[in-house]
Design a protein around this motif. Structure first.
Motif: not given
Length: 436
Positions: A123-125, A246-263
């Motif tokens: 995540i830091e990367e 860098g492309k997909v954000l994964s949550l602990l509950d299994g949900q995923q969000i496609n994003s190249s911009t995570v702040i």
């Protein structure tokens, strides 16, 4: 360029960090018969509460930065150097820096905090922190680059990545950033990118706890969430981030969000120097200090502001990492250092809580002034006034005020510039390169 800075006959107080606390401490020592030396890796002070406005095109960087040398113009007992502090040698009273070794009689650590990724290296990367002006400018470039690339890319998955903006952390910074991006979508994108389908642009705010603005009142928490939802932000509380590549954000509950911009605004940690007593490092990588901000295990080394943790019954995790804490500690430490040098009694620190506030956008803010709590347009004007008054330098106050007035009446943001393109990975092509 390894230099040695020998001491004069006067007592030398070395301050590491030109933030709110360091500046206040140095100013209060102006008329004292001491030698003050301030060190910072930048030659300017950053007004961090407005970094998110730089990142979202509301303000230019020089509106919230002020030259440190100009702040101390005319202060004859102060020397300033641009350098990075590396390590303390406490038994020798020496500070190692990138420009050489510096001797001190009293050392004050006012280094502030950095983004805390809680050991999640991936995540830091890939995520975007926002704790400095260069980081805010990187984020602004990335947002604008993604919008430009979205005009060309037709692949739905890639478009999702480009047009989904995710803010992690529901504190003031996260709430204000999500609100600012939502207003960018609502008022600016339809004019700048008329061919863009705004329904494809999504803003997410992810918070691990059940509510936003955890340190504020229930009224403020509920109203801030209501304001964000009015602006179209998808608020996800009780949600924790598991991974981000860098492309997909994964949550602990299994949900995923496609994003190249995570702040990333989910936490901070103290910027601690090497060589200090490791047993003094407590939760949040902060330095445990006593009632006069002296670091545990050291006789002449102190910490103020975000990097310090003064553990009391009232504040079991230390005082809040906000500007008033640093300013009040800096003022009192100047007085206590002078008293110590003259064998006079010291005064224990007592925090005066001025309240808390956060803005969600135009005419939307929440303010808690102890038992007085209000939300909406009056809170928004209160938020603006307080931040204007806290800015360093008359020019900055004027420029920010004019920018805010212009934005209010024009519904526009005037600094949507990609001055320097941002590339997430130097060994990878950007989205713009892939479609050109």
């Amino acid at each position: 360029m390894d230099q040695h800075f020998p001491k004069s006959t006067k007592t030398r107080i070395v301050i590491v960090g030109g933030g709110f606390g360091g500046i206040e401490l140095a100013k209060k020592l102006k008329d004292k018969d001491v030698e003050v030396m301030m060190l910072d890796k930048h030659n300017y002070h950053t007004f961090q509460p407005l970094l998110y406005q730089v990142a979202t095109g509301g303000l230019e960087a020089d509106s919230i930065a002020f030259p440190l040398r100009k702040i101390f113009k005319g202060q004859k007992n102060l020397t300033f150097r641009v350098t990075e502090a590396l390590r303390v040698q406490p038994f020798e009273n020496i500070l190692e820096t990138t420009i050489g070794t510096i001797e001190y009689d009293h050392l004050v650590i006012a280094t502030g905090s950095t983004s805390n990724f809680f050991g999640q290296n991936e995540i830091e990367e890939h995520a975007m922190p926002m704790k400095s002006i260069p980081e805010a400018l990187n984020l602004r470039s990335l947002i604008l680059q993604n919008l430009e690339a979205a005009q060309i890319i037709t692949d739905p998955i890639l478009r999702d990545e480009l047009l989904n903006f995710v803010v992690v952390g529901g504190g003031p910074t996260g709430v204000e950033t999500a609100g600012a991006i939502a207003e960018l979508k609502k008022h600016v994108l339809k004019n700048d990118y008329p061919e863009l389908n705004l329904d494809e642009v999504s803003i997410y705010l992810i918070e691990g706890s059940p509510e936003l603005l955890g340190n504020m009142s229930v009224q403020a928490q509920r109203k801030s969430e209501e304001f964000l939802k009015e602006l179209g932000v998808i608020v996800m509380t009780n949600s924790r981030v598991k991974a981000y590549d860098g492309k997909v954000l994964s949550l602990l509950d299994g949900q995923q969000i496609n994003s190249s911009t995570v702040i990333w605004s989910a936490g901070v940690k103290g910027a601690v120097l090497e060589g200090l007593n490791t047993t003094a490092i407590v939760r949040g990588n902060r330095l445990k200090v006593n009632e006069i901000n002296r670091i545990d295990g050291h006789d002449n080394i102190y910490a103020i502001g975000d990097v310090s943790a003064m553990i009391t019954e009232e504040f079991p995790n230390g005082h809040p990492g906000v500007a008033p804490t640093a300013i009040q500690q800096g003022k009192l430490l100047a007085k206590n250092l002078w008293n110590i040098m003259n064998n006079l009694p010291t005064t224990p620190f007592k925090y005066f809580d001025k309240g808390a506030m956060a803005t969600v956008g135009r005419n939307r803010a929440v303010v808690d002034l102890h038992k007085i709590r209000f939300q909406g347009i009056f809170a928004w004007f209160t938020w603006m006034f307080v931040h204007l008054m806290t800015l360093v330098g008359f020019r900055n106050k004027l420029v920010v005020f004019v920018n805010w007035v212009w934005s209010y009446f024009s519904y526009d943001r005037g600094t949507r510039l990609i001055i320097r393109p941002y590339f997430k990975e130097s060994n990878d092509e950007s989205k713009l390169d892939k479609v050109s």
